[in-house]
Design an enzyme around this catalytic site. Structure first.
Site, short mmCIF file in Angstrom:
data_model
loop_
_atom_site.label_atom_id
_atom_site.label_comp_id
_atom_site.label_asym_id
_atom_site.label_seq_id
_atom_site.Cartn_x
_atom_site.Cartn_y
_atom_site.Cartn_z
N TYR A 147 28.85 -60.62 37.17
CA TYR A 147 29.97 -61.11 37.98
C TYR A 147 30.55 -62.37 37.32
CZ TYR A 147 32.34 -62.47 42.39
OH TYR A 147 33.25 -62.82 43.36
N THR A 198 32.06 -63.45 46.57
CA THR A 198 32.79 -64.67 46.91
C THR A 198 33.57 -64.49 48.22
OG1 THR A 198 32.97 -65.19 44.56
CG2 THR A 198 34.52 -66.30 46.04
N LYS A 226 32.23 -57.25 36.79
CA LYS A 226 33.46 -57.53 37.53
C LYS A 226 34.05 -58.76 36.89
CE LYS A 226 35.52 -59.23 41.74
NZ LYS A 226 35.41 -59.78 43.10
N TYR A 266 24.75 -73.75 39.38
CA TYR A 266 24.72 -75.18 39.65
C TYR A 266 24.90 -76.01 38.37
CZ TYR A 266 23.59 -79.84 41.13
OH TYR A 266 23.67 -81.20 41.35
#
Lengths: 291, 291
Positions: free
Chosen positions: A137, A44, A167, A107
């Site tokens: 993630y 990100t 994470k 999405y």
């Protein structure tokens, strides 16, 4: 085995919004010199989803060619489209990365654990490489779609030795603690150095954090003190948490780029891909003044 | 000028999840035969974001090669990464599509109107083609990121004749009415045939809808009656709204694919890319039984 302090690395960009290869390698080298154990590239913070698949692949190939050791890299390979996720993961293995950090397809909202399981099953099958090590993630504030503990458990059971870590950027320490206790074999990174010492105490493995672009030395010190069993670790964590709390008052990627610009004097740090905006001058001065 | 009833076209896929070229062209032809004025290909319903850029381009090139007229196509060219959005829009122009339906970049949440404006300014600049006609795809339930009326106004003012329309899938008729009244030059498509007649009365232009994969004839009838000034339009809209309401009780893409399977007998309609799941047998029977 990946462990310790990982910076979620910023991506420096030229005025035309292309990746600045030299500045990127220099920034990665500086983070390692400052004590980062590893580099979470193209997550990100690295504006990964604002870059095409080809741009991400070229950037990490360049990084390794420019001397950054592949074995400290944890490249982000998340994509909404299965073929893109496969291409990115294969490329990360090809450059020698020891693991990849994979977003869920983000999405469609309200999707089922079955659908997400099937996505990762197809991904693992299609990559078809024994070297694959997947880190899940979890970052619901951005992706909205995330990994329930039940889904993590299913993936670990179905793909032991392939699904190896996570994470966790949900911002909820109770969830991190739960994952550490429930899945002792899972490598658990907190998504913020705010939870670094707690995560290590719970049996987790470290942090992968945006703000480690500027707090790598302090974060590393917490890790080293903890490893040495030095009770000073707690005081160092308190200071680190204060720095993190200050930074949380700003939009993270623009603020971190503003700090890097002040530190390096390089205008390459003022550029962000839309839809992200650079900090205005006043806020840039405010974030820089404190640090 | 694009106007009328557009189906947001489903994408049939083989068991290996590749696009089934023959079934796709046949489905598009059937929709046009049933009365659809146009085809919104590779939007949310078409699982666009589950396909790579190369797959989408190949699919619409094939469609035109297979005889579907390019001038009824409104291809979805949305992407989080600016270079991908540029590549897709250029390709859509190259095949002869009269417009493109563009999502905002949807990974980062809480982004500013300035950042989104800059994304579209860069997109228009980089496509650099006078033929570009942009339709802004507002679908907050999926993308989370959307277009405020203020942002639409800014884009219309900055790029007249390029930013020409919108598809509004917020599910809020008051917003559709506002856009029709506030921007008389904007082509406004409702994202559901539930609002078809109202949208036409407000000065809008039609609908682009997932459920038009199975309600194209009925939707077209509403449009034709409205155009003829026939008061029967209202009763026909009521029947259409009932069909739509029934379909809203199911997850849209799986349910529509289940209906297409029942109608065609072709198993190609049972496949969805993850993270989407096919309907289980019981729900598939329930949705098919009613229609």
């Amino acid at each position: 085995m990946l462990q310790g302090v990982f910076a979620a690395v910023l991506t420096p960009m030229r005025a035309d919004l292309s990746v600045d290869r030299a500045a990127y390698a220099a920034h990665c080298r500086r983070l390692l010199d400052e004590g980062a154990h590893g580099l979470g590239i193209f997550g990100t913070t690295g504006e990964a989803n604002s870059l095409s698949v080809a741009e991400r692949i070229a950037a990490w190939e360049d990084l390794v060619a420019d001397g950054i050791p592949a074995d400290v890299l944890l490249p982000g390979t998340g994509a909404c489209a299965l073929p893109d996720a496969v291409t990115l993961a294969k490329s990360a293995l090809d450059v020698g990365a020891p693991g990849v950090l994979a977003l869920p397809p983000f999405y469609y909202k309200g999707v089922s654990d079955d659908g997400l399981f099937r996505f990762f099953a197809e991904l693992i099958e299609r990559v078809g490489d024994d070297r694959l090590r997947l880190f899940l993630y979890h970052i619901p504030p951005m992706a909205q779609v995330g990994f329930t503990p039940e889904l993590i458990g299913r993936l670990l059971e179905a793909y032991p030795g392939v699904v190896v870590g996570t994470k966790d950027s949900a911002g909820d320490p109770a969830r991190i603690e739960r994952l550490c206790r429930e899945f002792p074999d899972l490598t658990v990174f907190a998504g913020s150095e705010r939870f670094l010492l707690d995560t290590l105490h719970w049996g987790g493995d470290g942090c992968i954090s945006a703000t480690c672009n500027v707090t790598a030395p302090q974060s590393r010190r917490v890790f080293d003190l903890w490893r040495a069993g030095d009770p000073e670790a707690a005081a160092q964590q308190t200071a680190l948490t204060e720095a993190r709390t200050f930074l949380e008052g700003f939009p993270p990627i623009p603020a971190l780029k503003a700090i890097m610009r002040a530190r390096t004097g390089d205008d390459v740090w003022t550029n962000l891909r839309p839809p992200l905006d650079a900090l205005d001058d006043e806020r840039a001065r405010a974030v820089v003044a404190r640090l």
